[in-house]
Design an enzyme around this catalytic site. Structure first.
Site, short mmCIF file in Angstrom:
data_model
loop_
_atom_site.label_atom_id
_atom_site.label_comp_id
_atom_site.label_asym_id
_atom_site.label_seq_id
_atom_site.Cartn_x
_atom_site.Cartn_y
_atom_site.Cartn_z
CB SER A 15 -1.02 -0.16 1.16
OG SER A 15 -0.29 0.01 2.33
N GLY A 16 2.03 1.31 0.20
CA GLY A 16 3.14 2.35 0.15
C GLY A 16 3.31 2.51 -1.24
CE1 TYR A 17 1.83 7.63 -2.16
CE2 TYR A 17 3.61 8.72 -1.10
CZ TYR A 17 2.20 8.70 -1.26
OH TYR A 17 1.55 9.65 -0.99
CB ALA A 18 8.58 1.73 -2.33
CB CYS A 152 15.53 7.37 -4.55
SG CYS A 152 15.04 8.10 -3.21
CG ASN A 316 11.25 9.68 -5.89
OD1 ASN A 316 10.78 10.43 -6.98
ND2 ASN A 316 10.52 9.09 -5.28
#
Length: 349
Positions: A15-18, A152, A316
């Site tokens: 559920s995180g961005y990464a 990143c 990133n």
């Protein structure tokens, strides 16, 4: 002729961005089949509840980590210092493990403790992991089953400087690098600093010294020159633009700098040298790289002083996180390393 069976993939912390970016890329990958995604807070919800760009693309639902089942590839997209504490549990579930956090990037436990403020939870495991920077570790990644993906900001610094330091083009002086960083690099959890009224329109220096990614850059760059990183938050969501300052000896010219980049990166599928004499796109610009796995590198040389300003731009979340994770996995499995990473970006955007 039957197509080869795809590898099953479980993404922990999707559920995180990464984790969400790895999911986006993996869903379109010809050799990967995402079978599980976890989120403690969103368990039971469809993935498009958190990642609306995946509406109609996937029918997966989040589950709790405790319900995780075995898979060919386990992708860990957890907060720093979380994966290492439970690594034995994840090793029991999958042969290949990819960690998107910083837990296994640093080989020296003392260097880890210095930059992350605590002892490493599993120092005996560090030697098993390959640093997931394909341009530097392609041979090490072949057949790898433990991939620690690079940070990143570290990626943008390392790729900008590596050819010049490897070939001895620069003098042994302090190297100063500044990164203009998009807000997604801070992760999906909101903070006072990421609150929209505070961040929008602001250019805020948030780490003038002691940035954690200094440890990775020191570890990976040849020559062990003194390295100083400064990070500045920007209103952009994605992207990092890094400028680094190095000096070349007397007698060196722009041709020598060009030659170094061409010699080291000439065959790299995701490195582009951007340096033209006219137009508005003369140097790298992260806006043009949103969603792509490219790293664009440019430079300008001051012939009077021998100073070379090296510029690098990445997304990133892709080349800085999930994209080089996919690229590293492709190499580890013996696939075309460009598989699943063909998006060319948008213009205008």
């Amino acid at each position: 002729m039957t197509a080869p069976e795809r590898l099953s993939v479980a993404i922990v912390g999707a559920s995180g961005y990464a984790g969400g970016e790895f999911l986006r890329l993996a869903l379109a990958h010809p050799q990967l089949n995402v079978t599980q995604v976890t989120s403690e807070r969103n368990a039971g919800s469809p993935v498009h509840f958190v990642h609306p760009n995946l509406r109609g693309v996937s029918n997966l639902k989040f589950r709790k980590m405790a319900d995780l089942e075995a898979a060919d590839v386990i992708v860990l997209a957890l907060p720093h210092n979380s994966a290492a504490k439970k690594i034995a549990d994840f090793e029991a579930l999958g042969r290949t493990i990819i960690d998107l956090s910083a837990d296994f990037r640093i080989k020296d436990p003392e260097l880890y403790a210095k930059y992350y403020g605590e002892a490493h939870p599993a120092p005996d495991k560090l030697a098993e992991w390959v640093y997931g920077n394909p341009e530097l570790h392609r041979e090490d990644l072949v057949g790898a089953t433990r991939i620690a993906c690079a940070g990143c900001f570290a990626t943008s610094v390392i790729l900008a400087l590596y050819p010049l330091l490897k070939l001895g083009v620069v003098m042994g002086k302090d190297i100063i690098a500044t990164g203009l960083v998009g807000s997604s690099a801070a992760g999906a959890s909101a903070t006072d600093a990421s609150h929209h009224p505070e961040r929008e329109g602001s250019l805020r220096v948030y780490k003038p010294v002691g940035h954690r990614h200094t440890a990775e850059a020191m570890q990976e760059l040849p020559g062990r020159f003194p390295l100083h990183l400064t990070a500045i938050s920007t209103p952009r969501v994605r992207g990092i633009l890094t400028t680094a300052h190095v000096w070349v000896p007397d007698g060196y010219s722009e041709r020598d700098v060009w030659s170094a980049f061409r010699e080291v990166y000439g065959d790299e599928p995701f490195i582009r040298i951007v340096k033209v004499n006219k137009g508005i796109h003369r140097y790298p610009d992260p806006k043009l790289l949103d969603g792509t796995n490219f790293c664009d590198i440019g430079f300008e040389m001051d012939n009077e002083t021998g100073r070379v300003v090296v510029m690098s731009a990445i997304d990133n979340l892709v080349k800085g996180t999930a994209g080089h994770a996919i690229q590293s996995l492709n190499i580890a499995q013996g696939w075309d390393e460009r598989a699943g990473l063909s998006f060319a970006g948008l213009h205008p955007a």
